[in-house]
Design a protein around this motif. Structure first.
Motif, PDB file in Angstrom:
ATOM      1  N   MET A   1     -14.239 -18.454 -12.475  1.00  0.00           N
ATOM      2  CA  MET A   1     -14.065 -17.506 -11.366  1.00  0.00           C
ATOM      3  C   MET A   1     -15.219 -16.509 -11.369  1.00  0.00           C
ATOM      4  SD  MET A   1     -10.864 -14.969 -10.716  1.00  0.00           S
ATOM      5  CE  MET A   1     -11.274 -13.642 -11.810  1.00  0.00           C
ATOM      6  N   LYS A   2     -15.761 -16.246 -10.205  1.00  0.00           N
ATOM      7  CA  LYS A   2     -16.847 -15.278 -10.127  1.00  0.00           C
ATOM      8  C   LYS A   2     -16.259 -13.949  -9.660  1.00  0.00           C
ATOM      9  CE  LYS A   2     -20.771 -16.607  -8.173  1.00  0.00           C
ATOM     10  NZ  LYS A   2     -21.835 -16.818  -7.146  1.00  0.00           N
ATOM     11  N   ILE A   3     -16.718 -12.878 -10.247  1.00  0.00           N
ATOM     12  CA  ILE A   3     -16.288 -11.550  -9.806  1.00  0.00           C
ATOM     13  C   ILE A   3     -17.505 -10.808  -9.276  1.00  0.00           C
ATOM     14  CG2 ILE A   3     -15.200  -9.385 -10.443  1.00  0.00           C
ATOM     15  CD1 ILE A   3     -13.808 -10.735 -12.704  1.00  0.00           C
ATOM     16  N   LEU A   4     -17.344 -10.183  -8.122  1.00  0.00           N
ATOM     17  CA  LEU A   4     -18.397  -9.357  -7.535  1.00  0.00           C
ATOM     18  C   LEU A   4     -17.985  -7.901  -7.681  1.00  0.00           C
ATOM     19  CD1 LEU A   4     -21.072  -9.394  -5.803  1.00  0.00           C
ATOM     20  CD2 LEU A   4     -19.579  -9.349  -3.789  1.00  0.00           C
ATOM     21  N   VAL A   5     -18.902  -7.068  -8.168  1.00  0.00           N
ATOM     22  CA  VAL A   5     -18.586  -5.645  -8.305  1.00  0.00           C
ATOM     23  C   VAL A   5     -19.655  -4.815  -7.605  1.00  0.00           C
ATOM     24  CG1 VAL A   5     -18.123  -3.751  -9.902  1.00  0.00           C
ATOM     25  CG2 VAL A   5     -17.546  -6.094 -10.574  1.00  0.00           C
TER      26      VAL A   5
END
Lengths: 249, 547, 310
Positions: A1-5
């Motif tokens: 899973m990729k997380i964007l912050v």
């Protein structure tokens, strides 16, 4: 899973800001800038999810002047893998930023986007929610706990008068509150490593986003100084005034 | 717990003018000689400039030597001195000394009114452009020694230790930074410098250092009161004639002025409060007139070295050097230390580069003090050497004698006065000294400590070991309070020290470490040297803007 | 101009915050409608219809509004936004949650937490934690606004609006409420409390702090706070601390007992609507900012205060 912050570069929270004498804004010349504290919490949460094996990649994005690169490097020193700078000198407001993040998210396809709940400079508390709406994604704002499992995010939120826990279908948006975590200190080796991590720069035009501001600031002023009020003679006088005059009890 | 280590050619502790000049000079020499040296500079403030505070009027001489095209590169020297005014103040009066009668050291033609913090920020950018690795937010906490007793580097401080010393949730052990040569550029009374001076007996043969505390505010004033480049200095009131001290008011750009006061820390009356002397100084008509209708925007304080030539310790030891005011190059007569700091850094860097080129490491850079002896820096300090000792003898006598020293003898009088007693040993018992009635703050021109400290934007993590260590915990009450009425309550400009519980008959010293602005006055002035300032977590302390 | 105010409620009754939002709408001027979205909330709509200045109440009563999720509420508002010049919600956690979604879906800016209305398109709002006030003008066709409730005095009753039923909007179904724990019975949390009783060094010791202030806080339904000095002296743990390095609070009523009022403390409570100071030192700086000042011995007057409060 990729997380964007998404992370924002703001005046450091220790600095005592001052309104400029000409009323055009707050004086931030030569003032220390840092990552918005709520965004630091967001980066920390994303990095913890990666360390727990739930996320595979943490990408940070910032929109603004070239100096935002430092903010991205700080995020990478905390543990983000990659940074994206959307560079512009335009005064960015939440709607424009939400659209920029949307354009980046459409490319990056994250399953989770974690925002700080608000930036300590303009205190708007909008960008995360706006982004979620533009994406048609569910949101959990003012998060104090995030658990990711089985394609869902269970998020405990701080609301007036207590807590509530939501289950969101992924992809989803979370905005952080203070009690979510305590960000780690960036170590020297990690700061050095962060310098070598990838940082791409794009412009709003490349993303096809119109970032023109919608709100015009006519003036910025200091709040009226609180004045001394009245002396009350005794408790009876005080209670009477609080009940009948101030109407607060 | 073991620490990780990293290797560098040179490690520099402190991102002030001396440290940055050293770093830049090293890289310049490397570039000129097509060699590569890696230089790591650590700074305890959250950014370069966060802990920098100085008047200041800068002599651009050293900067021009270091970076000749500083103007084209945008160095923030934007307020050339336009006028010098020197006064002796009485409580309401002022005697202006005609400039023609002032010795050369009080003339400022060709100098600039600056924010040293902004100049350091600019120097930091230049240094990074040269490839210096600068790491703000990391405190030099411990000197590291190799098996031969030479300095092999420093360790950065641990982060995330609790008040009781245990490891908190985010605990990070410090790192060891090993170097062939380590530069100590912590400024006046650097805590590592203090240890090195003791360990290597660097003070042997020199007078002990003498100090002042400088307290400064930045004000935004009415445009019609502002005169860019105006430099005002005063002696006399509010200092008694037996106390070294003086005030300044410098006009910068943007309708801002820097106003401040220096009190020699050799004062004898324990009732004296440097903070309150500064506050009442601002009420003098010649100073007040600029501040009326203005707004105070920043506050800070820092100790200064004032001993000059006689107090300079040996500046080298195996593996390292002291540069800037960690040694004490400030020229008290000219009231300037930034150009001397820069020059000392350059001289040390040159000696260091030559040593590295000769494949040496961790030995003594003897070429540095030799170069210093042959430089204008030495000549300048030599000329000024009798200033502090004369002024310590009293304002009138000192002024006359120093005037003679400079004008008649051109600074080359055939005698050198010595500093005989250390500052901390000069305090007299409270019962023997007159109390001083300081006026209450009016909230317009004068202010209280807490609202002042507020404007330094200082902050420290609460839950960490107290960085103000007491060698003997009973001394504050049994000695300081009993004999001197706890002078730390007064000489600390940030309200760190409070005596509580006196009403209940159980006095105790409360240390509000969070308020500390890292000025070092307590370390200097505590009568039995019972207070030991050590560095708190990196990235904390003041966040001075434009100071 | 017609303004749509989104009601704050818990399906049983209307929350006070709505009355402040209506007051703000009244300042803007124009016809005021109130939207009530919930489940089994007809009673709320009736209450809203009684508010002074409200011309119409629109009721959307459906199961998927029971939890008032931001996604569903925003979608409903957007579906019914046509014809409104302003869409106003109180800046409560609920209002802050859904309102920006509405703005984004309408492709307009939101003006958050206004404290004053200058005109139909110009508003004043705090920035930098209230250390500055910005006057901003919106160029959008619809102004989406959240309102700081303590800045607008609640409207009284006096209206008799019609209640109109709305077709329910879509159930986006991507968010589910798992649980809700509202801390009603215990002492309110410091940062959310409407009333705070705060003790300082003048309390003398921890025992006095608890003995004197807890009964008062109980009677007032208040949270308990403390100054830095009280925390340092060990009277209470540091999560009670209000101030620059503690919590920043903005209650309706802040009662400072035995607190001198150093600027670091003021930084944490300066946005309180009403400040009461009780201190025996008439020169204490807190009296320079207190709306009601009682120069007295707290050991005498606090018990009197506790007794006098119903």
């Amino acid at each position: 899973m990729k997380i964007l912050v998404p992370v924002k570069r703001v005046v450091d929270y220790n600095v005592k800001v001052r309104v400029k004498a000409d009323g055009t804004g707050v004086d931030i010349a030569n003032v220390k800038m840092s990552m918005n504290p709520f965004d630091e919490i967001a980066v920390e949460e994303a990095v913890r999810l990666k360390e727990a094996g739930i996320a595979t990649e943490v990408v940070v994005v910032s929109a603004g002047v070239a100096g935002c690169q430092e903010t991205l490097r700080t995020a990478m020193a905390i543990g983000a893998d990659r940074g994206i700078l959307v560079e512009t000198d335009v005064d960015l407001q939440p709607l424009a930023v939400a659209k920029l993040i949307k354009a980046v998210a459409d490319k990056e396809q994250p399953q989770l986007v974690i925002f700080g709940k608000q930036a300590i400079d303009d205190d708007s508390n909008q960008t995360g929610q706006m982004f979620a709406a533009l994406q048609g994604w569910p949101q959990a704002t003012f998060a104090s706990k995030v658990v990711i499992a089985d394609g869902k995010a269970s998020v405990t939120r701080e609301v007036d008068g207590g807590l509530e826990t939501l289950a969101l279908n992924l992809p989803a948006v979370v905005t952080t509150d203070l009690r979510l975590n305590e960000p780690r200190y960036a170590t020297l080796p990690n700061i050095m490593k962060a310098k070598k991590k990838p940082l791409d720069t794009v412009k709003p035009e490349d993303l096809g986003v119109d970032v023109a501001p919608r709100l015009k600031t006519l003036k910025v002023a200091e709040p009226a100084k609180r004045q001394a009020g009245v002396k009350v003679a005794d408790v009876a006088d005080l209670v009477s005034k609080l009940k009948n005059e101030a109407k607060v009890i | 717990m073991q620490r990780d280590a990293m290797e560098f050619d040179v490690v520099i502790v402190g991102g002030g003018p001396a440290g940055l000049a050293s770093a830049i000079r090293l890289k310049q020499l490397a570039a000129e000689n097509a060699s590569d040296i890696n230089v790591c500079l650590i700074e305890k403030g959250s950014e370069i400039g966060a802990h920098i505070l100085s008047g200041a009027v800068m002599d651009p001489r050293a900067l021009t030597e270091l970076i000749p095209d500083w103007k084209d590169l945008g160095a923030p020297l934007n307020a050339p001195v336009s006028e010098d005014r020197f006064f002796f103040f009485s409580e309401t009066g002022a005697t202006k000394i005609p400039n023609s009668l002032l010795p050369q050291c009080f003339h400022n033609e060709g100098n600039y009114v600056i924010s040293l913090g902004n100049v350091c920020r600019w120097l930091g950018e230049q240094a990074e452009a040269f490839g210096v690795e600068i790491y703000p937010g990391f405190a030099g906490a411990e000197v590291l020694f190799d098996d031969h007793g030479a300095v092999k580097g420093v360790a950065t401080g641990d982060m995330g230790r609790r008040h009781d010393g245990s490891e908190g949730q985010n605990f990070q052990r410090g790192m060891e930074l090993h170097a062939k040569y380590t530069f100590f550029a912590e400024g006046c009374r650097g805590h590592l410098g203090k240890q090195l001076i003791e360990k290597f007996d660097l003070n042997k043969g020199a007078d002990h250092q003498t100090y002042g505390i400088g307290i400064k505010e930045l004000w935004e004033i009415q445009p019609d009161q502002h005169q860019r480049g105006l430099v005002v200095h005063s002696g006399g009131w509010p200092m008694q004639s037996d106390t070294y001290g003086g005030g300044f008011l410098y006009h910068l750009e943007n309708n801002q002025v820097a106003v401040g006061f220096v009190v020699g820390l050799g004062y004898s009356n324990p009732h004296l409060s440097p903070f309150e002397e500064f506050q009442r100084y601002k009420t003098h008509p010649e100073i007040r007139k600029f501040l009326e209708g203005g707004k105070r925007i920043a506050y800070g304080a820092r100790a200064l070295t004032a001993g000059g030539l006689q107090s300079l310790p040996k500046m080298t030891f195996p593996g390292g050097v002291l540069v800037g005011d960690d040694a004490g190059f400030l020229n008290a007569a000219r009231i300037k230390g930034s150009h001397t700091a820069i020059k000392s850094g350059m001289l040390a860097a040159e000696a260091c580069f030559a040593a590295l080129a000769g494949e040496r490491q961790r030995d003594e850079l003897t070429a540095y003090p030799e170069a210093y002896k042959n430089s204008w820096l030495y000549d300048e300090l030599y000329k000024a050497r009798n200033f502090k000792p004369w002024m310590t003898k009293g304002l009138k006598l000192g002024s006359i004698m120093f005037g003679i020293d400079q004008i008649v003898f051109g600074g080359k009088a055939p005698w050198t006065l010595r500093h005989t007693t250390p500052d901390h040993a000069k305090l007299m018992p409270a019962s023997k000294c007159p109390k001083i009635e300081y006026p209450k703050p009016d909230g317009l021109i004068t202010f209280d400590r807490l609202s002042s400290v507020f404007l330094s934007s200082t902050n420290h993590e609460e839950n960490q070991p107290c960085h103000l260590q007491l060698k003997d915990a009973s001394v504050p009450i049994s000695l300081n309070l009993a004999k001197y009425d706890a002078p730390e309550q007064r000489f600390c400009p940030a309200g760190v020290y409070e005596i509580l519980g006196q009403e209940e008959g159980q006095p105790r010293l409360q240390i509000n470490a969070q308020n500390c602005v890292h000025c070092k006055s307590c370390d200097i002035k505590d009568p039995t040297q019972n207070i030991n300032w050590v560095v708190p977590q990196g990235g904390e302390g003041p966040t001075y803007p434009n100071m | 101009m017609t303004i749509l105010v989104i009601a704050e409620h818990d399906n049983q009754s209307l929350k006070a915050a709505t009355k402040n939002a209506v007051a703000a709408a009244a300042k803007i001027g124009g016809e005021i409608h109130v939207l009530v979205a919930g489940a089994g909330c007809a009673g709320v709509a009736t209450e809203a219809a009684k508010l002074a200045g409200v011309a119409k109440v629109k009721l959307a009563d459906a199961a998927h509004y029971a939890d008032q999720s931001a996604e569903n509420v925003a979608a409903l508002v957007v579906a019914n936004a046509a014809g409104y010049s302003h869409i106003v919600a109180p800046a409560t956690t609920a209002g802050k949650n859904f309102s920006p979604r509405v703005a984004a879906l309408l492709d307009v800016a939101q003006i958050s937490e206004i404290v004053a209305v200058e005109s139909a398109d110009t508003f004043v709002r705090p920035i930098y934690a209230g250390n500055a006030l910005a006057t901003v003008q919106s160029t959008d066709a619809v102004k989406v606004i959240t309102v700081r409730t303590t800045a607008f005095e609640a409207v009284a009753e006096g209206g008799s609006a019609a209640v109109e039923n709305l077709a329910a909007g879509p159930d986006l179904g991507n968010s589910k409420l798992l649980s809700r724990e509202l801390t009603k019975s215990e002492r309110p949390e410091l940062t959310a409390a409407k009333i705070i009783v705060s003790g300082g060094r003048g309390m003398g010791n921890g025992e006095n702090y608890h003995k004197l202030l807890e009964p008062l806080a109980d009677k007032l339904g208040a949270a308990l706070g403390a100054s830095r000095a009280a925390v340092d002296a060990g009277f209470v743990p540091n999560d009670y601390q209000v101030g620059q390095t503690g919590k920043i609070v903005a209650p309706e009523l802040y009662i400072a007992v035995g607190i001198s009022g150093a600027i670091q403390h003021l930084a944490g409570m300066k946005d309180s609507k009403v400040i009461v100071a009780i201190n025996k030192d008439p020169e204490a700086p807190i009296f320079q900012v207190a709306d009601y000042a009682l120069v007295a011995d707290l050991f005498e007057v606090i018990p009197q205060f506790t007794a006098a409060v119903a």
